[in-house]
Enzyme design. Structure first.
Site, mmCIF file in Angstrom:
data_model
loop_
_atom_site.group_PDB
_atom_site.id
_atom_site.type_symbol
_atom_site.label_atom_id
_atom_site.label_comp_id
_atom_site.label_asym_id
_atom_site.label_seq_id
_atom_site.Cartn_x
_atom_site.Cartn_y
_atom_site.Cartn_z
ATOM 1 N N VAL A 98 0.857 -1.178 0.000
ATOM 2 C CA VAL A 98 0.000 0.000 0.000
ATOM 3 C C VAL A 98 0.894 1.229 0.000
ATOM 4 O O VAL A 98 1.919 1.258 0.681
ATOM 5 C CB VAL A 98 -0.936 0.030 1.228
ATOM 6 C CG1 VAL A 98 -1.771 1.314 1.237
ATOM 7 C CG2 VAL A 98 -1.838 -1.194 1.257
ATOM 8 N N CYS A 99 0.528 2.226 -0.785
ATOM 9 C CA CYS A 99 1.238 3.501 -0.834
ATOM 10 C C CYS A 99 2.706 3.248 -1.218
ATOM 11 O O CYS A 99 3.004 2.409 -2.066
ATOM 12 C CB CYS A 99 1.069 4.233 0.489
ATOM 13 S SG CYS A 99 1.501 5.996 0.444
ATOM 14 N N ASN A 100 3.631 3.973 -0.595
ATOM 15 C CA ASN A 100 5.032 3.805 -0.982
ATOM 16 C C ASN A 100 5.688 2.587 -0.349
ATOM 17 O O ASN A 100 6.898 2.401 -0.467
ATOM 18 C CB ASN A 100 5.847 5.074 -0.703
ATOM 19 C CG ASN A 100 5.832 5.507 0.743
ATOM 20 O OD1 ASN A 100 5.456 4.739 1.629
ATOM 21 N ND2 ASN A 100 6.246 6.744 1.001
ATOM 22 N N GLY A 148 -2.675 2.234 -4.242
ATOM 23 C CA GLY A 148 -2.078 3.562 -4.346
ATOM 24 C C GLY A 148 -1.919 4.200 -2.980
ATOM 25 O O GLY A 148 -1.717 3.523 -1.976
#
Length: 222
Positions: A98-100, A148
């Protein structure tokens, strides 16, 4: 079904707790929060989360998920963390982020040749690990599933719940959690936010981007 989330200092807690809340409701799921020790781990908002197991004691995972956060730059050269991810990633049914957090998977060599999502401002960094950046809230490529930025972890969690237990179970979880987003502003993407707001945000996070650049430069092989 063992579902493990990497828990690390300065993690963005919603990257972790959003999908964990959803996936904990998949029938038969056992959620593990994994770190080097079982000492409380500080999040990026100041409160702590307790690991449930350690790298050494973690059972083989069916789902391995890496959330993002302010602490990712400390993980790029962290041999213990990267070895744990590689070891668990080899046998996991799904390898996810998830995310970075996708950048940490990349640093572990688990995204080479795979399409992946990431928070929009970090998305270009994926190419450094041989990954293919995709600007979508959920990206699937074989057994890699990525979400994202931050809130996309909830969408990601529902999509993964459907993969694990079917659409009907995922719909029931969505209903139980009353996930019916109606944001008060259309500013949740660069396109919706507009150029001025995007420029201001880029200026605000520039020091952090520089720290990540420096961490990558110091990491062997990058």
């Amino acid at each position: 079904m063992n579902i493990g989330f990497l828990l690390f200092p300065r993690v963005t807690q919603l990257d972790l707790t959003g999908p964990a809340q959803i996936l904990s409701r998949v029938p038969g799921a056992q959620v593990h929060l994994v770190w080097k020790t079982r000492d409380p781990v500080p999040t990026d908002v100041g409160f702590t989360i307790n690991p449930t197991t350690t790298f050494a004691d973690c059972p083989p995972l069916d789902v391995l998920c890496v959330p993002g956060g302010f602490g990712i730059e400390d993980l790029f050269g962290d041999a213990d963390t990267l070895a744990f991810l590689r070891r668990q990633g080899e046998g996991a049914r799904y390898v996810a982020s998830v995310c970075n957090g996708s950048l940490v998977l990349g640093a572990a060599g688990l995204l080479d040749g795979y399409r992946s999502a990431c928070h929009w401002i970090w998305l270009p960094f994926l190419t450094r690990f041989g990954a293919v950046p995709v600007a979508q809230r959920i990206v699937r490529d074989r057994n890699r599933i990525s979400g994202g930025g931050v809130t996309a972890g909830i969408d990601f969690g529902l999509a993964l719940a459907a993969e694990l237990a079917g659409d009907d179970v995922a719909r029931m979880i969505q209903l139980a959690l009353e996930y019916d987003p109606q944001p008060p502003f259309d500013a949740g993407s660069p396109q919706g936010a507009g150029a001025e707001l995007v420029a201001r945000y880029r200026e605000m996070v520039a020091p952090r981007l520089a720290r990540v650049e420096a961490a990558l430069a110091q990491t062997a092989g990058l």
